[in-house]
Motif scaffolding. Sequence first.
Motif, PDB file in Angstrom:
ATOM      1  N   LEU A   1      10.842  52.623  69.962  1.00 55.95           N
ATOM      2  CA  LEU A   1      12.268  52.055  70.455  1.00 55.95           C
ATOM      3  C   LEU A   1      12.581  50.669  69.926  1.00 55.95           C
ATOM      4  N   ALA A   2      11.751  49.947  69.746  1.00 55.74           N
ATOM      5  CA  ALA A   2      11.814  48.523  69.293  1.00 55.74           C
ATOM      6  C   ALA A   2      12.416  48.582  67.867  1.00 55.74           C
ATOM      7  N   ILE A   3      11.777  49.311  66.988  1.00 56.52           N
ATOM      8  CA  ILE A   3      12.185  49.497  65.669  1.00 56.52           C
ATOM      9  C   ILE A   3      13.512  50.067  65.662  1.00 56.52           C
ATOM     10  N   GLY A   4      13.799  50.959  66.523  1.00 57.20           N
ATOM     11  CA  GLY A   4      15.107  51.660  66.558  1.00 57.20           C
ATOM     12  C   GLY A   4      16.331  50.545  67.010  1.00 57.20           C
ATOM     13  N   ILE A   5      15.972  49.620  68.110  1.00 61.82           N
ATOM     14  CA  ILE A   5      16.910  48.832  68.302  1.00 61.82           C
ATOM     15  C   ILE A   5      17.305  47.646  67.365  1.00 61.82           C
ATOM     16  N   VAL A   6      15.992  47.323  66.467  1.00 62.25           N
ATOM     17  CA  VAL A   6      16.383  46.212  65.480  1.00 62.25           C
ATOM     18  C   VAL A   6      17.009  46.724  64.222  1.00 62.25           C
ATOM     19  N   TYR A   7      16.759  47.999  64.036  1.00 60.70           N
ATOM     20  CA  TYR A   7      17.459  48.642  62.645  1.00 60.70           C
ATOM     21  C   TYR A   7      18.583  49.482  62.954  1.00 60.70           C
ATOM     22  N   ASN A   8      18.982  49.765  64.205  1.00 61.42           N
ATOM     23  CA  ASN A   8      20.022  50.699  64.280  1.00 61.42           C
ATOM     24  C   ASN A   8      21.042  50.094  65.352  1.00 61.42           C
ATOM     25  N   ARG A   9      22.220  49.799  64.735  1.00 65.53           N
ATOM     26  CA  ARG A   9      23.288  49.267  65.676  1.00 65.53           C
ATOM     27  C   ARG A   9      23.795  49.898  67.171  1.00 65.53           C
ATOM     28  N   THR A  10      23.851  51.163  66.845  1.00 68.64           N
ATOM     29  CA  THR A  10      23.855  52.078  67.851  1.00 68.64           C
ATOM     30  C   THR A  10      22.989  51.910  69.060  1.00 68.64           C
ATOM     31  N   MET A  11      21.549  51.921  68.479  1.00 71.28           N
ATOM     32  CA  MET A  11      20.625  51.575  69.526  1.00 71.28           C
ATOM     33  C   MET A  11      20.334  50.354  70.120  1.00 71.28           C
ATOM     34  N   ASP A  12      20.789  49.475  69.388  1.00 72.42           N
ATOM     35  CA  ASP A  12      20.933  48.070  69.592  1.00 72.42           C
ATOM     36  C   ASP A  12      21.993  47.759  70.658  1.00 72.42           C
ATOM     37  N   MET A  13      22.936  48.539  70.759  1.00 70.86           N
ATOM     38  CA  MET A  13      23.938  48.085  71.785  1.00 70.86           C
ATOM     39  C   MET A  13      23.627  49.078  73.136  1.00 70.86           C
ATOM     40  N   SER A  14      22.834  50.341  72.873  1.00 69.97           N
ATOM     41  CA  SER A  14      22.923  51.293  73.930  1.00 69.97           C
ATOM     42  C   SER A  14      21.523  51.288  74.810  1.00 69.97           C
ATOM     43  N   VAL A  15      20.515  51.072  74.140  1.00 72.96           N
ATOM     44  CA  VAL A  15      19.274  51.386  74.613  1.00 72.96           C
ATOM     45  C   VAL A  15      18.631  50.422  75.472  1.00 72.96           C
ATOM     46  N   MET A  16      18.764  49.002  75.493  1.00 77.40           N
ATOM     47  CA  MET A  16      18.231  48.218  76.265  1.00 77.40           C
ATOM     48  C   MET A  16      18.462  48.315  77.632  1.00 77.40           C
ATOM     49  N   PRO A  17      19.912  48.462  77.920  1.00 75.60           N
ATOM     50  CA  PRO A  17      20.065  48.586  79.454  1.00 75.60           C
ATOM     51  C   PRO A  17      19.434  49.700  80.204  1.00 75.60           C
ATOM     52  N   TRP A  18      19.346  51.042  79.285  1.00 70.46           N
ATOM     53  CA  TRP A  18      18.590  51.987  79.853  1.00 70.46           C
ATOM     54  C   TRP A  18      17.077  51.527  80.213  1.00 70.46           C
ATOM     55  N   VAL A  19      16.543  50.858  79.213  1.00 80.88           N
ATOM     56  CA  VAL A  19      14.941  50.686  79.207  1.00 80.88           C
ATOM     57  C   VAL A  19      14.927  49.679  80.451  1.00 80.88           C
ATOM     58  N   ILE A  20      15.868  48.684  80.685  1.00 79.98           N
ATOM     59  CA  ILE A  20      15.533  47.789  82.003  1.00 79.98           C
ATOM     60  C   ILE A  20      15.760  48.518  83.107  1.00 79.98           C
ATOM     61  N   ALA A  21      16.918  49.412  83.056  1.00 76.62           N
ATOM     62  CA  ALA A  21      17.368  50.309  84.342  1.00 76.62           C
ATOM     63  C   ALA A  21      15.867  51.134  84.575  1.00 76.62           C
ATOM     64  N   SER A  22      15.426  51.667  83.719  1.00 77.76           N
ATOM     65  CA  SER A  22      14.075  52.450  83.764  1.00 77.76           C
ATOM     66  C   SER A  22      13.062  51.677  84.830  1.00 77.76           C
ATOM     67  N   GLN A  23      13.017  50.367  84.407  1.00 75.07           N
ATOM     68  CA  GLN A  23      11.928  49.458  84.975  1.00 75.07           C
ATOM     69  C   GLN A  23      12.417  49.097  86.696  1.00 75.07           C
ATOM     70  N   THR A  24      13.550  49.170  86.861  1.00 75.16           N
ATOM     71  CA  THR A  24      14.204  49.026  88.207  1.00 75.16           C
ATOM     72  C   THR A  24      13.814  50.096  89.404  1.00 75.16           C
ATOM     73  N   ILE A  25      13.550  51.218  88.918  1.00 77.27           N
ATOM     74  CA  ILE A  25      13.101  52.262  89.822  1.00 77.27           C
ATOM     75  C   ILE A  25      11.808  51.986  90.424  1.00 77.27           C
ATOM     76  N   PRO A  26      11.608  52.335  91.487  1.00 75.57           N
ATOM     77  CA  PRO A  26      10.222  51.804  92.054  1.00 75.57           C
ATOM     78  C   PRO A  26       9.410  53.157  91.447  1.00 75.57           C
ATOM     79  N   ILE A  27       8.280  52.736  90.899  1.00 72.88           N
ATOM     80  CA  ILE A  27       7.247  53.769  90.354  1.00 72.88           C
ATOM     81  C   ILE A  27       6.675  54.848  91.374  1.00 72.88           C
ATOM     82  N   LEU A  28       6.530  54.065  92.811  1.00 79.34           N
ATOM     83  CA  LEU A  28       5.906  55.048  93.676  1.00 79.34           C
ATOM     84  C   LEU A  28       7.098  56.034  93.977  1.00 79.34           C
ATOM     85  N   ALA A  29       8.338  56.050  93.586  1.00 79.93           N
ATOM     86  CA  ALA A  29       9.227  56.892  93.989  1.00 79.93           C
ATOM     87  C   ALA A  29       9.200  58.279  92.908  1.00 79.93           C
TER      88      ALA A  29
END
Lengths: 290, 261
Positions: free
Chosen positions: A112-140
């Motif tokens: 994912l990091a390589i994608g974010i660094v090398y691909n502008r579309t991924m740079d603009m779109s992936v990070m919010p999803w990555v952060i969102a994924s971590q806000t979901i309680p893992i227990l749920a």
Amino acid sequence: MRNIVPVLTVVAAIFAIWYAAAVALNAPWAYNKAERAGVSLTTSELISDTWSQQKPKLPAPHQVGAELWNTTGEMVAKGRGFSKRSLIYHSWVTFSATGLGFLLGTALGIALAIGIVYNRTMDMSVMPWVIASQTIPILAIAPMIIVVLNAVGISGLLPKAMISMYLSFFPVVVGMVKGLRSPGPMQLDQMRTWNATPTQTFWKLRLPSSMPYLFTSLKIGMAASLVGAIVGELPTGAVAGLGARLLAGSYYGQTIQIWSALIMAATLAACLVGLIGLVQRIVLKRMGMA
Amino acid sequence: MTTNTVISANDLSLTFETNDGPVHALKGVSLNIEKGDFVSFIGPSGCGKTTFLRCMADLEHPTGGTITVNGVSPQEARRARAYGYVFQAAGLYPWRSIGGNIRLPLEIMGYSKAEQDRRIKDVLALVDLAGFEQKFPWQLSGGMQQRASIARALAFDADLLLMDEPFGALDEIVRDHLNEQLLQLWDSTHKTICFVTHSIPEAVYLSTKIVVMSPRPGRITDVIESPLPHERPLDIRDTPEFIEISHRVRDGLRAGHGDDV
């Protein structure tokens, strides 16, 4: 060696507080028993009772220590180190899920990091999803992953590893994006003057530059993996693993078992993170970056 | 423009658009550099000397005018690896030995292993670092690191060497020594060198041609063809000719500053 005195002081303080807390927390039950038996307790009787109950609210350190020894060293001595009553066996089960999840998470994170660094579309779109994924309680989300994967016929190690991966890829993504972007404008200009291809720039400059960031991320990722594996064991019906021991312990009020599983998990985490730290020291020293 | 012209800039301009309005880094810059010249660019910060060098290297793109390097566009020249560029900081990779650092551009350019080894040996001898191949950058002094970075820029045999204040961060004794070595190197390799500096003695000591620049907008105010002989011992700096050229450079710098100083 100069460190040993402060370290021992802290350990001694922890033990003192632990023993005192055991007395305070277990005293009501001791008084209750004494009242029903119609006797009154002296202070020394009270202390010895609170430190040796079968199901204490807070087991004393020596009780946990004895339980740990009974389920590890003693079982090995009897040649049953890998029986289902052995903590070594349960640690191994948890470790295999942790290890697999850690490898998957690291691979996913780096990709994912390589994608974010090398691909502008991924740079603009992936990070919010990555952060969102971590806000979901893992227990749920853990039981859902287990159930969904079970429905498609995947069970055993992989679902737990997936939960580990879910937790451990995050620090790797964040660290590696920063690491792959760490070369300065001068270093990138220099590559440009040599007419280097993006692939060459990646292998010869960006990836080596990112190593200090990678190792820091791996340490956090490893700890997160272990948490993921333990959480992943909770909804599987308490079959095996440190998570299962925790769950079984809480079903039957076996606080001593819970604490010994916790200590075992902490030891496992310390060993794994320490191992990465060792590799980090060796690699960065060899790379002249330590 | 003759066949020996390495760099030819004609009415070159470069304007950066910033939030505070346009900044004219270069305006109406015209200059020819012949093969074998040692050209120094001197001027206060913001005069566009580094920008001009970066235009030659295809690291900046002019917004007006034309520039050719070896008769082709800077981009084609860069793709043909026509120049070696030495930055202000040595910029050696800590995880590579000195030999490994010099090998880096050679690997990128696809030289064979044997050829890489041969060239590393040659350029290390050229910058007086023979025997340091296995050492790591942190084991070398700042001056030695900068020499290694010059070796790296020489390794792939580009005829043009672009140097952006390469000795700016070094103390004066080391700098004198490196200047002397650089002249010897220039003499033995017959390269064309473009050298950005803000030290008047350095510019006068090294150059066959001194380009004096001034800021707002970045432009050339004087081009001085040095009458100094090819052979230049360090004590040439005490001769009347040297002092006279230094005066002329200083006058050019003062004139360029106009009334805003």
